[in-house]
Design a protein around this motif. Structure first.
Motif: not given
Length: 172
Positions: A111-129, A131-135
């Motif tokens: 479960s901790s590993q799943k939470a860490a994966s979800a956190q990484t995905r959320a960080r990646n999506v946030s970074g992409a968003l 970038g889109v907002a900056g553009l």
């Protein structure tokens, strides 16, 4: 999954550790181990209210089966009280409890590993968003500048006319 960890697995881990200690120092006739096992059984069956996903449900069923194995080993230990088999049945009970503990620790880790994966995905999506907002912001800034240019030119021409110049035609 985190709710299952908080409400089931972490309390089960604490109770499993407690049961190992009780088996080490308790005689087979006392009830503290029974009370602790009853708490473990209750924890293992609270899952119906949590609505876990299919993987977690299967893990919880495996946990419940292991709790049943602990109960059987406890009954065997109690039946062997005062006989030559008491030591071996105590060791078997301890082994079943350790297997439960290992199972629970594995689920917490998963479960901790799943939470860490979800956190990484959320960080990646946030970074992409971001970038889109900056553009989008840069595009809007460019468009605003392009829209202001004719107004700036008109203002300059009006200023020249007010100063007495004849600036010529203005492109539209």
């Amino acid at each position: 999954a985190l709710e299952v960890v908080d409400r089931v697995y972490l309390p089960l881990a604490r109770q499993s550790a407690r049961m190992v200690g009780l088996v080490e120092r308790e005689r087979s006739g006392t009830g503290t181990l029974d009370a602790t096992l009853a708490e473990v059984r209750a924890l293992a069956t609270t899952t119906t209210r949590l609505r876990p996903d299919s993987e977690e449900r299967a893990a919880l069923q495996a946990t419940a089966r292991q709790v049943e194995d602990v109960e059987v080993a406890l009954q065997t230990w109690r039946a062997a009280a005062g006989t030559d088999a008491e030591g071996a049945s105590r060791a078997a009970l301890r082994n079943e409890i350790l297997q439960l503990s290992t199972l629970v620790e594995g689920r917490v880790a998963a479960s901790s590993q799943k939470a860490a994966s979800a956190q990484t995905r959320a960080r990646n999506v946030s970074g992409a968003l971001l970038g889109v907002a900056g553009l989008l912001g840069a595009l809007l800034l460019w468009r605003t500048g392009a829209a202001r240019r004719p107004i700036s030119m008109l203002t300059e021409k009006v200023r020249r006319v007010a100063a007495g110049e004849r600036p010529g035609p203005m492109p539209v």
